[in-house]
Design an enzyme around this catalytic site. Sequence first.
Site, short mmCIF file in Angstrom:
data_model
loop_
_atom_site.label_atom_id
_atom_site.label_comp_id
_atom_site.label_asym_id
_atom_site.label_seq_id
_atom_site.Cartn_x
_atom_site.Cartn_y
_atom_site.Cartn_z
N LYS A 52 -7.88 116.51 93.52
CA LYS A 52 -7.46 115.14 93.21
C LYS A 52 -8.66 114.20 93.25
O LYS A 52 -8.84 113.35 92.37
CB LYS A 52 -6.36 114.69 94.20
CG LYS A 52 -5.03 115.41 93.97
CD LYS A 52 -4.05 115.22 95.12
CE LYS A 52 -2.83 116.13 94.94
NZ LYS A 52 -1.91 116.13 96.08
N GLN A 96 -1.23 114.19 102.21
CA GLN A 96 -1.07 115.60 101.82
C GLN A 96 -0.17 116.33 102.82
O GLN A 96 -0.37 116.22 104.03
CB GLN A 96 -2.46 116.26 101.76
CG GLN A 96 -2.46 117.68 101.23
CD GLN A 96 -1.98 117.78 99.78
OE1 GLN A 96 -2.43 117.03 98.92
NE2 GLN A 96 -1.06 118.70 99.51
N ASP A 119 2.80 108.88 95.06
CA ASP A 119 3.47 110.19 95.01
C ASP A 119 4.94 110.01 94.66
O ASP A 119 5.63 111.00 94.37
CB ASP A 119 3.35 110.91 96.36
CG ASP A 119 2.28 112.00 96.34
OD1 ASP A 119 1.95 112.49 95.24
OD2 ASP A 119 1.80 112.37 97.41
#
Length: 294
Positions: A52, A96, A119
Site C-alpha cells: 500500500k 491493518q 477502508d
Amino acid sequence: MILLDGKKTSAKLLEEIKTSVNEMVANGQRAPHLAAILVGTDGASETYVASKVKHCQELGFSSSLFRYGPEITEAELLAAVEAVNNNPEIDGLIVQSPLPKHISFDKVVEAIHPSKDVDGFHPVNVGKMSKGLPAFISATPLGILRMLEQYGVETSGKHCVVIGRSQIVGLPMSILMQRNAYPGNCTVTLCHSRTQDLASYTLQADIIIAAIGIPQFLKADMVKPGAVIIDVGITRVPDASKKSGFSIKGDVDFEAVSEKASFITPVPGGVGLMTICGLLENTLHAAKGTYYQK
Ligand code: NAD
C-alpha cells in the site's frame, strides 16, 4: 472465456488517480495523505502494508506508517487513532488487521473518524453504503465493482451468489450487488459456512463471488456454463518450488472453472490489485472531501 485482468485494469485506474493527484498539486493543494497503523510483526500484514505504501509513493500520495509492538494496549492504540483523527495533514487512515487478541478491532475501527475511514469499515460508512448514500465502500468490494464496470459485465437481472459473509467482503458485496445501480440490480443469494447444499445455489448463479479462504474450493461441477467468476480468496500454500516457500491460491479451481466461465479473475493478478485501487480511490475522495456515490 475473458480473463478479468487485475493488472491491466488496476494500472489504468491508478493512472487516472495519478492524473487527479497531479491536478490537485498543480492547483496548489497538497497531495492526498494515507496513514497506516501496523501492530506486531505478522508477515502477511507487513507485505500488505508495504504494498500500500509503495503504491502511494508511485501515485504521488503522501503516506505515513505508524508501527507499534504487539504489547501496545488498547487504550494506547485508541489514542494513536485519535491523534490521526486530529491531524489535518492526514486524509485517510487504515488499521491493518489482524490486531493482537487483547485489542478489539471493532473498537479501533469505531474510533476512526468516518471521514478518514478509507477502508470503509466504520458503521457509519457501512450504514450509508447500505442505504445507497455517498460513503466510503470497503476497498475489495469497490475494486470488484470497478472491475465489472471496466469489462462492461452485464449485472442487471442476473442471479449473483456471494460465498462468504465477512464484514469486509461478502456482506458489503451482497448489499452492493442488489442496489438499483450499475453494477448491481442483481438478485443476490448470500451463502456461508452453514449453507446446506451450496452447489444447488452456485449452479443457478450467473455471477459467483467467492470470498471464503479455502484454496480451490469452487469446482467446475458447481458452476453453470457461462457464469462470471470473481475469486477473492488469497491463501498462502506451501510450495517448495518457490523461493518464498509458498504460492498464492484463490478460492476457485481456476484451471477447470475457467473452461466453463464467461469471465473469470485469476489469482494472483485479479481482485487483490483491484483492492489497492479501491483504497487509493477512497483516499483521493477523502482528500477532496467527497465519497463514492452511485
Ligand atoms: P473470512 O475469512 O472472515 O470468512 C470466511 C467466510 O467464508 C465466512 O463468512 C464463512 O461463512 C465462509 N465459509 C467458510 N467455509 C465455508 C464453506 N465450507 N462454505 C461456504 N462458506 C464458507 O472472509 P474474508 O475476510 O472475506 O476472506 C476470505 C478470503 O478472501 C481469504 O482468503 C482472504 O485472504 C481473502 N481476501 C482477499 C482480499 C483481496 O484483496 N483479494 C481482501 C480481503 C480478503
